[in-house]
Scaffold this motif. Structure first.
Motif, PDB file in Angstrom:
ATOM      1  N   ASN A   1     -11.856 -66.386 -25.969  1.00  0.00           N
ATOM      2  CA  ASN A   1     -12.996 -65.956 -27.147  1.00  0.00           C
ATOM      3  C   ASN A   1     -12.630 -66.349 -28.462  1.00  0.00           C
ATOM      4  O   ASN A   1     -12.572 -65.615 -29.517  1.00  0.00           O
ATOM      5  CB  ASN A   1     -13.330 -64.432 -27.218  1.00  0.00           C
ATOM      6  CG  ASN A   1     -14.144 -64.022 -26.045  1.00  0.00           C
ATOM      7  OD1 ASN A   1     -14.945 -64.623 -25.507  1.00  0.00           O
ATOM      8  ND2 ASN A   1     -13.637 -62.803 -25.734  1.00  0.00           N
ATOM      9  N   ILE A   2     -11.862 -67.435 -28.391  1.00  0.00           N
ATOM     10  CA  ILE A   2     -11.382 -68.415 -29.711  1.00  0.00           C
ATOM     11  C   ILE A   2     -12.310 -69.053 -30.386  1.00  0.00           C
ATOM     12  O   ILE A   2     -13.044 -70.042 -29.805  1.00  0.00           O
ATOM     13  CB  ILE A   2     -10.191 -69.179 -29.369  1.00  0.00           C
ATOM     14  CG1 ILE A   2      -8.984 -68.356 -28.763  1.00  0.00           C
ATOM     15  CG2 ILE A   2      -9.936 -70.002 -30.616  1.00  0.00           C
ATOM     16  CD1 ILE A   2      -7.965 -69.151 -28.269  1.00  0.00           C
ATOM     17  N   ASN A   3     -12.726 -68.611 -31.596  1.00  0.00           N
ATOM     18  CA  ASN A   3     -13.648 -69.323 -32.483  1.00  0.00           C
ATOM     19  C   ASN A   3     -12.899 -70.679 -32.934  1.00  0.00           C
ATOM     20  O   ASN A   3     -12.602 -70.549 -34.174  1.00  0.00           O
ATOM     21  CB  ASN A   3     -14.144 -68.367 -33.525  1.00  0.00           C
ATOM     22  CG  ASN A   3     -15.276 -69.016 -34.565  1.00  0.00           C
ATOM     23  OD1 ASN A   3     -15.786 -70.172 -34.292  1.00  0.00           O
ATOM     24  ND2 ASN A   3     -15.935 -68.270 -35.483  1.00  0.00           N
ATOM     25  N   TRP A   4     -13.086 -71.596 -32.177  1.00  0.00           N
ATOM     26  CA  TRP A   4     -12.335 -72.841 -32.793  1.00  0.00           C
ATOM     27  C   TRP A   4     -13.024 -73.335 -34.033  1.00  0.00           C
ATOM     28  O   TRP A   4     -12.325 -74.108 -34.764  1.00  0.00           O
ATOM     29  CB  TRP A   4     -11.961 -73.667 -31.560  1.00  0.00           C
ATOM     30  CG  TRP A   4     -11.251 -74.864 -32.058  1.00  0.00           C
ATOM     31  CD1 TRP A   4     -11.457 -76.176 -31.873  1.00  0.00           C
ATOM     32  CD2 TRP A   4      -9.876 -74.825 -32.310  1.00  0.00           C
ATOM     33  NE1 TRP A   4     -10.252 -76.974 -31.880  1.00  0.00           N
ATOM     34  CE2 TRP A   4      -9.200 -76.044 -32.383  1.00  0.00           C
ATOM     35  CE3 TRP A   4      -8.979 -73.730 -32.451  1.00  0.00           C
ATOM     36  CZ2 TRP A   4      -7.849 -76.403 -32.504  1.00  0.00           C
ATOM     37  CZ3 TRP A   4      -7.543 -73.939 -32.953  1.00  0.00           C
ATOM     38  CH2 TRP A   4      -7.138 -75.144 -32.867  1.00  0.00           C
ATOM     39  N   LYS A   5     -14.318 -73.274 -34.049  1.00  0.00           N
ATOM     40  CA  LYS A   5     -15.171 -73.771 -35.103  1.00  0.00           C
ATOM     41  C   LYS A   5     -14.734 -73.179 -36.634  1.00  0.00           C
ATOM     42  O   LYS A   5     -14.479 -73.553 -37.449  1.00  0.00           O
ATOM     43  CB  LYS A   5     -16.538 -73.786 -35.024  1.00  0.00           C
ATOM     44  CG  LYS A   5     -17.465 -74.418 -36.345  1.00  0.00           C
ATOM     45  CD  LYS A   5     -17.176 -75.993 -36.281  1.00  0.00           C
ATOM     46  CE  LYS A   5     -17.772 -76.841 -37.474  1.00  0.00           C
ATOM     47  NZ  LYS A   5     -17.605 -78.102 -37.779  1.00  0.00           N
ATOM     48  N   GLY A   6     -14.601 -71.690 -36.253  1.00  0.00           N
ATOM     49  CA  GLY A   6     -14.305 -70.950 -37.427  1.00  0.00           C
ATOM     50  C   GLY A   6     -12.810 -71.184 -37.944  1.00  0.00           C
ATOM     51  O   GLY A   6     -12.551 -71.085 -39.026  1.00  0.00           O
ATOM     52  N   VAL A   7     -11.836 -71.813 -37.018  1.00  0.00           N
ATOM     53  CA  VAL A   7     -10.721 -71.884 -37.171  1.00  0.00           C
ATOM     54  C   VAL A   7     -10.507 -73.237 -38.078  1.00  0.00           C
ATOM     55  O   VAL A   7      -9.918 -73.357 -39.215  1.00  0.00           O
ATOM     56  CB  VAL A   7      -9.483 -72.291 -36.323  1.00  0.00           C
ATOM     57  CG1 VAL A   7      -8.447 -72.771 -36.488  1.00  0.00           C
ATOM     58  CG2 VAL A   7      -9.459 -70.895 -35.413  1.00  0.00           C
ATOM     59  N   TYR A   8     -11.541 -74.200 -37.945  1.00  0.00           N
ATOM     60  CA  TYR A   8     -11.446 -75.503 -38.574  1.00  0.00           C
ATOM     61  C   TYR A   8     -12.098 -75.207 -40.009  1.00  0.00           C
ATOM     62  O   TYR A   8     -11.360 -75.592 -41.110  1.00  0.00           O
ATOM     63  CB  TYR A   8     -12.576 -76.380 -37.987  1.00  0.00           C
ATOM     64  CG  TYR A   8     -12.872 -77.822 -38.618  1.00  0.00           C
ATOM     65  CD1 TYR A   8     -12.061 -78.774 -38.363  1.00  0.00           C
ATOM     66  CD2 TYR A   8     -13.594 -77.873 -39.741  1.00  0.00           C
ATOM     67  CE1 TYR A   8     -12.134 -79.831 -38.944  1.00  0.00           C
ATOM     68  CE2 TYR A   8     -14.109 -78.968 -40.341  1.00  0.00           C
ATOM     69  CZ  TYR A   8     -13.247 -80.255 -39.987  1.00  0.00           C
ATOM     70  OH  TYR A   8     -13.513 -81.329 -40.481  1.00  0.00           O
TER      71      TYR A   8
END
Length: 344
Positions: free
Chosen positions: A53-60
């Motif tokens: 459940n990693i929000n990778w777009k949010g990390v960007y």
């Protein structure tokens, strides 16, 4: 830990490394372009984004302003480290020409608290009479005596080297006359999957289906190949499938050691005691950024025999914490509980 992981899948990593190095013709040091390449690389090739459940777009979106404001390579390197910390994966690391990073966030729970160490090698050895050490296999073994009974103690520091004929020669007599086995793999970071499965075979009478693996098959988060079964074959050197055994684990049991723990869940004579393992159900693969930095992260998944992920660790059958205070006083609560179970 990194050395062990590279050894685990050396051939595969080498092939990918060679391919990447051959295709990089020029070095691009622009931070934004490197960040975009880094983000896309992880987004398309890291296999656990959805499972964790990693929000990778949010990390960007969170880190982009820092990237655009970065003035030095050191600043940019630290920003990428912050991004990789979100993966909570010990099979993740990065190297530049000036610094190296290894992900350690898997050692912390969801509330940010570090898992207890649950181990002090010097304390564990005090329980053992006449400790033997084999350099080739990184083994320590001997006998623990309690209330007139004798138990075999084996400490497997890693799975990087095969057991040699002399290992079996000296360990087997201890095990055969013992009332049970304490097989300690605490702080074992992994090694060769084949070696781990071979040693697991000592606890099975027949060829045993112990899990599955799948490879990343495309750029989508869930683009995986079909599951392929993993087996452990009975050992020709030793059969301990009828010997009551306690497997000791903690959070720093990782990679192949994690797979070993998962496999032994199927051995009827084995009980896992201690803390949940660290996980690491994947194969690390290496990639190259446009600036020449190396980024390593998993490209496959491992599952148990019930098709459940083993990436986040194997829970013990009996959870026991060896506190720092107890260990400082020379008492290992996990070994103590293992002895109690063996004497039942």
């Amino acid at each position: 830990m990194k050395k062990i992981f590279i050894t685990l899948f050396l051939a595969a990593v080498a092939l990918v490394s060679c391919e990447k190095y051959e295709t990089v013709k020029t070095v691009d040091t622009d931070f934004k372009r490197n960040f975009d390449a880094f983000w896309t690389m992880v987004d398309e090739q890291y296999c656990y984004l959805d499972y964790k459940n990693i929000n990778w777009k949010g990390v960007y979106n969170e880190l982009l302003p820092r990237v655009e404001a970065a003035q030095t390579e050191q600043e940019f390197f630290n920003i990428l480290c912050t991004a990789l910390d979100h993966l909570k994966d010990g099979h993740v690391w990065m190297e530049s020409h000036f610094k190296a990073y290894s992900c350690s966030t898997y050692l912390y729970d969801e509330n940010g608290n570090k898992y207890p160490s649950n181990f002090d090698k010097s304390v564990a050895r005090k329980y053992v009479e006449e400790v033997f050490h084999t350099i080739d296999s990184n083994l320590h073994f001997g006998e623990i005596k309690r209330n007139g009974r004798t138990f075999a103690y084996i400490y497997q520091a890693d799975f990087e080297y095969e057991w040699q004929p002399n290992d079996y020669k000296y360990i087997k007599p201890i095990v055969e006359k013992a009332d049970g086995i304490i097989f300690d793999i605490r702080n074992n970071p992994g090694g060769s999957g084949d070696i781990g499965l071979t040693l697991a075979g000592m606890f099975f009478k027949e060829k045993t289906h112990v899990g599955y693996h799948a490879l990343k098959g495309g750029p989508g988060h869930n683009d995986m190949t079909e599951l392929c079964p993993i087996y452990s074959k009975p050992s020709k050197a030793a059969d301990w499938s009828d010997k009551k055994t306690m497997l000791l684990t903690n959070r720093e049991v990782y990679s192949t050691a994690n797979l070993f723990s998962s496999a032994l869940k199927l051995a009827k004579n084995v009980t896992q005691i201690g803390g949940i393992t660290g996980g690491g159900g994947a194969m690390p693969m290496t990639h190259l950024l446009p600036n020449g930095w190396i980024v390593v992260f998993p490209a496959n998944m491992l599952f148990d025999v019930n098709k459940q992920h083993i990436e986040c660790g194997i829970a013990p059958d009996i959870e026991v914490t060896a506190t720092d205070e107890e260990l400082a006083a020379g008492r290992d609560a996990i070994i103590e509980r293992a002895l109690d179970e063996l004497m039942k």
